[in-house]
Design a protein around this motif. Structure first.
Motif, PDB file in Angstrom:
ATOM      1  N   UNK A 159      -1.619   7.948   1.405  1.00 33.90           N
ATOM      2  CA  UNK A 159      -3.019   7.960   1.007  1.00 33.90           C
ATOM      3  C   UNK A 159      -3.873   7.182   1.994  1.00 33.90           C
ATOM      4  N   UNK A 160      -5.180   7.406   1.880  1.00 31.19           N
ATOM      5  CA  UNK A 160      -6.175   6.568   2.537  1.00 31.19           C
ATOM      6  C   UNK A 160      -7.157   6.111   1.466  1.00 31.19           C
ATOM      7  N   UNK A 161      -7.765   4.955   1.692  1.00 29.26           N
ATOM      8  CA  UNK A 161      -8.646   4.345   0.699  1.00 29.26           C
ATOM      9  C   UNK A 161     -10.078   4.772   0.963  1.00 29.26           C
ATOM     10  N   UNK A 162     -10.724   5.321  -0.047  1.00 28.49           N
ATOM     11  CA  UNK A 162     -12.136   5.684   0.014  1.00 28.49           C
ATOM     12  C   UNK A 162     -12.897   4.701  -0.861  1.00 28.49           C
ATOM     13  N   UNK A 163     -13.639   3.790  -0.226  1.00 29.35           N
ATOM     14  CA  UNK A 163     -14.377   2.761  -0.960  1.00 29.35           C
ATOM     15  C   UNK A 163     -15.716   3.258  -1.487  1.00 29.35           C
ATOM     16  N   UNK A 164     -15.975   4.543  -1.340  1.00 31.32           N
ATOM     17  CA  UNK A 164     -17.197   5.107  -1.868  1.00 31.32           C
ATOM     18  C   UNK A 164     -18.154   5.566  -0.804  1.00 31.32           C
ATOM     19  N   UNK A 165     -17.926   5.191   0.431  1.00 34.39           N
ATOM     20  CA  UNK A 165     -18.804   5.587   1.527  1.00 34.39           C
ATOM     21  C   UNK A 165     -18.037   6.370   2.580  1.00 34.39           C
ATOM     22  N   UNK A 166     -17.034   7.073   2.127  1.00 37.02           N
ATOM     23  CA  UNK A 166     -16.214   7.820   3.064  1.00 37.02           C
ATOM     24  C   UNK A 166     -14.896   7.115   3.309  1.00 37.02           C
ATOM     25  N   UNK A 167     -13.874   7.883   3.574  1.00 31.43           N
ATOM     26  CA  UNK A 167     -12.545   7.331   3.783  1.00 31.43           C
ATOM     27  C   UNK A 167     -12.200   7.340   5.260  1.00 31.43           C
ATOM     28  N   UNK A 168     -11.661   6.235   5.706  1.00 28.68           N
ATOM     29  CA  UNK A 168     -11.203   6.119   7.082  1.00 28.68           C
ATOM     30  C   UNK A 168      -9.750   5.687   7.037  1.00 28.68           C
ATOM     31  N   UNK A 169      -8.892   6.455   7.700  1.00 29.48           N
ATOM     32  CA  UNK A 169      -7.465   6.125   7.683  1.00 29.48           C
ATOM     33  C   UNK A 169      -7.234   4.892   8.533  1.00 29.48           C
ATOM     34  N   UNK A 170      -6.768   3.838   7.900  1.00 24.31           N
ATOM     35  CA  UNK A 170      -6.588   2.569   8.590  1.00 24.31           C
ATOM     36  C   UNK A 170      -5.241   2.475   9.288  1.00 24.31           C
ATOM     37  N   UNK A 171      -5.125   1.453  10.108  1.00 26.90           N
ATOM     38  CA  UNK A 171      -3.889   1.163  10.825  1.00 26.90           C
ATOM     39  C   UNK A 171      -3.375  -0.176  10.333  1.00 26.90           C
ATOM     40  N   UNK A 172      -2.125  -0.212   9.953  1.00 26.77           N
ATOM     41  CA  UNK A 172      -1.542  -1.433   9.409  1.00 26.77           C
ATOM     42  C   UNK A 172      -1.137  -2.350  10.560  1.00 26.77           C
ATOM     43  N   UNK A 173      -1.901  -3.419  10.790  1.00 29.13           N
ATOM     44  CA  UNK A 173      -1.599  -4.354  11.869  1.00 29.13           C
ATOM     45  C   UNK A 173      -1.034  -5.656  11.342  1.00 29.13           C
ATOM     46  N   UNK A 174      -1.082  -5.877  10.056  1.00 24.41           N
ATOM     47  CA  UNK A 174      -0.535  -7.096   9.459  1.00 24.41           C
ATOM     48  C   UNK A 174      -0.135  -6.768   8.026  1.00 24.41           C
ATOM     49  N   UNK A 175       0.724  -7.573   7.466  1.00 23.10           N
ATOM     50  CA  UNK A 175       1.158  -7.346   6.092  1.00 23.10           C
ATOM     51  C   UNK A 175       2.424  -6.516   6.026  1.00 23.10           C
ATOM     52  N   UNK A 176       2.689  -5.972   4.837  1.00 22.43           N
ATOM     53  CA  UNK A 176       3.928  -5.250   4.572  1.00 22.43           C
ATOM     54  C   UNK A 176       3.603  -3.861   4.036  1.00 22.43           C
ATOM     55  N   UNK A 177       4.182  -2.843   4.651  1.00 23.38           N
ATOM     56  CA  UNK A 177       4.093  -1.488   4.120  1.00 23.38           C
ATOM     57  C   UNK A 177       5.311  -1.225   3.241  1.00 23.38           C
ATOM     58  N   UNK A 178       5.165  -0.263   2.328  1.00 28.83           N
ATOM     59  CA  UNK A 178       6.232  -0.003   1.362  1.00 28.83           C
ATOM     60  C   UNK A 178       6.531   1.482   1.280  1.00 28.83           C
ATOM     61  N   UNK A 179       7.802   1.800   1.155  1.00 26.84           N
ATOM     62  CA  UNK A 179       8.265   3.140   0.804  1.00 26.84           C
ATOM     63  C   UNK A 179       9.036   3.018  -0.501  1.00 26.84           C
ATOM     64  N   UNK A 180       8.639   3.771  -1.517  1.00 30.57           N
ATOM     65  CA  UNK A 180       9.337   3.738  -2.793  1.00 30.57           C
ATOM     66  C   UNK A 180       9.806   5.153  -3.132  1.00 30.57           C
ATOM     67  N   UNK A 181      10.979   5.245  -3.730  1.00 29.88           N
ATOM     68  CA  UNK A 181      11.568   6.534  -4.083  1.00 29.88           C
ATOM     69  C   UNK A 181      12.104   6.457  -5.498  1.00 29.88           C
TER      70      UNK A 181
END
Length: 293
Positions: free
Chosen positions: A170-192
């Motif tokens: 997914x990408x986050x749409x805060x109400x003014x259009x959605x921009x696909x972000x790049x994860x440069x810090x933090x933790x990404x998750x894959x769940x199955x």
């Protein structure tokens, strides 16, 4: 009578020690060579349920393997000391939940798998390590444990969590259009989620609102492993606490924002027909050795 000095006593003990015969050192006999036939014997002990909760299962005549498409190759599972999810066979009333943590910085990774069996028992298998620089996983930490009964109901409820109806990425749409972000810090998750006949996979970047959309699933899965090994807890210091991310997702929805399917989002793997439950193989009782009279 005079007093015998310490030096005289020490000298007498030394002379007595020299008078004792010294036993020769006999080298240990070399171990006999391994019998090649025994080395390649097929008599391999069945692993415990803590290590492999679904060990020994085979596809029945009418059963089909469930397609798994979560980006984890079967060989990678084996490097982490886990049976590949592609080979796990679940039946009525059972499920497998899995979460991979992928930090944007560094090579420390973690995976947690929870298995709920139809006999009323549940197990957690967790791994943490360095996924870099060597063919094997460096500094790997293993957790294999049975879960308490009070966790089972929560884990079973995760199969019906609304998160599984979201797009895979997914990408986050805060109400003014959605921009696909790049994860440069933090933790990404894959769940199955693996249930009879079907698997669902979700990937969430390190944006708090994205992760918060699956906070309930992550809390249940990661919380099952937290607190069992300090080396594992050092990789995920917040354990199963995803309250910050859940709050960010709630704020997003309250402000009119939403999650949209990302450009890399793909359809979920197809489902397969669920056959009638196959009976579980009955393990023969362990031989009883008669006590000597």
């Amino acid at each position: 009578m005079g007093v015998i000095g310490p030096a005289v006593i020490a000298g007498a003990l030394a002379l007595a020690a020299q008078a004792q015969p010294v036993a020769p050192v006999v080298p240990a006999a070399p171990a006999p060579p391994l019998d090649p036939a025994v080395w390649w014997s097929n008599e391999i002990p069945r692993p415990s349920s803590e290590i492999d909760p679904l060990a020994g299962r085979r596809l029945g005549r009418k059963e089909q393997p469930v397609p798994i498409d979560n980006g984890v190759d079967p060989l990678l599972y084996r490097l982490w000391g886990l049976q590949p999810l592609q080979t796990q066979l679940v039946r009525g009333g059972e499920l497998v939940l899995e979460a991979w943590a992928r930090p944007a910085r560094g090579v420390r990774q973690a995976v947690v798998r929870v298995t709920v069996r139809r006999d009323g028992r549940a197990f957690v298998q967790a791994r943490a390590g360095l996924g870099c620089c060597t063919p094997e996983i460096g500094r790997r930490v293993d957790i294999n444990a049975e879960l308490a009964d009070d966790r089972i109901a929560v884990l079973k409820a995760m199969a019906g969590d609304p998160a599984w109806g979201q797009p895979r990425s997914v990408i986050v749409d805060y109400g003014a259009g959605a921009v696909e972000g790049v994860c440069v810090d933090g933790v990404s998750w894959d769940v199955t989620l693996l249930v009879p006949g079907q698997a669902r996979h979700l990937r969430r970047a390190c944006d708090d609102a994205e992760v918060g959309s699956i906070a309930g699933v992550l809390s249940a899965v990661v919380g099952a492993a937290a607190g069992r090994d300090p080396l594992f807890d050092a990789v995920l210091p917040r354990g199963g606490d995803f309250s910050r991310q859940a709050a960010a997702y709630a704020d997003l929805k309250a402000q009119g924002g939403k999650l949209k399917a990302g450009t890399s989002s793909r359809p979920q793997p197809p489902a397969v027909p669920v056959a009638d439950d196959e009976p579980e193989p009955v393990e023969p009782p362990a031989p009883v050795t008669p006590e000597p009279r």
